[in-house]
Enzyme design. Sequence first.
Site, PDB file in Angstrom:
ATOM      1  N   ASP A  84       0.878  -1.245   0.055  1.00  0.00           N
ATOM      2  CA  ASP A  84       0.133   0.069  -0.095  1.00  0.00           C
ATOM      3  C   ASP A  84       0.807   1.478   0.022  1.00  0.00           C
ATOM      4  OD1 ASP A  84       0.670  -0.725   2.732  1.00  0.00           O
ATOM      5  OD2 ASP A  84      -0.410   0.726   3.520  1.00  0.00           O
ATOM      6  N   GLU A 149      -0.183  -1.302   5.554  1.00  0.00           N
ATOM      7  CA  GLU A 149       0.859  -1.055   6.535  1.00  0.00           C
ATOM      8  C   GLU A 149       1.243   0.309   7.035  1.00  0.00           C
ATOM      9  OE1 GLU A 149       4.195  -1.496   8.858  1.00  0.00           O
ATOM     10  OE2 GLU A 149       2.945  -3.071   8.130  1.00  0.00           O
TER      11      GLU A 149
END
Length: 256
Positions: A84, A149
């Site tokens: 991400d 994350e």
Amino acid sequence: MTSFAPEAALLRAAAKKYERDMIRFARELIAIPSLTGKEGKAVARVREEMLKAGFDAVRIDRMGNLIGRLGRGKTQILFDAHLDTVSAGERRDWRWDPFKGKLEGGEIFGRGATDQKLAVVSIVYAARLIRDLALLGDYTFWAVASVMEEDCEGLPLLHVIQKEKLRPDYVVITEPSNLVLRRGQRGRTELAWSSGAAPATPRPRAGDQRRGQHVRDHPGSDGAQRPPRRRSLPGQGERGRDPGRVEGAVSQRRAG
Ligand SMILES: [Zn+2]
């Protein structure tokens, strides 16, 4: 001290063979926006490449992390890179399309290139090289392309270890560190105070969110590179601070 030069030269030569494939994969990955919580398409693309690279097993866990396994040896080595990214912000602030994977002068540019899509590429192709050079031994190579994350750092790997029951002996986090091996990061602390009546609990415990107070502390490990920079709030010096009067927040975010 052991010299890894001959092995490194061998690996470099073997990797050279896949240069075009790695560049293509990297640029394609950057071209797939993967904001936190919306990593599905990027996960699917990496999964496809993992299968091609010769992982023994590839699966998506209950949180959405992609986990590849190579080998079945005793020592468990886990490499992690998150898929991400934060938002690309305003398009006009970019001198190129952040979702194109601009290739120039041997470098690739775009949202998430450094943090950490190119690391995903490296991990996936590491498995390929392990196979090509017959480097499998008494170890298991785990590759994790994690999700979410950016918003909850550490949580995806905690999930992988606690809920998915992976028990790595060694973990390599591929957050950017300017190609220098680091033993940890400086950690992150977020503090927020609100003004008003004195709270019933003068010293909130970690995680206490009553009365809008919120304290989270992720201490750095022994390898912290340098002490965190301190940032003062406007009009507020380091001395004579009165937490009861502070409005706003002090936030120390990690560089990654
Ligand atoms: Zn990162």
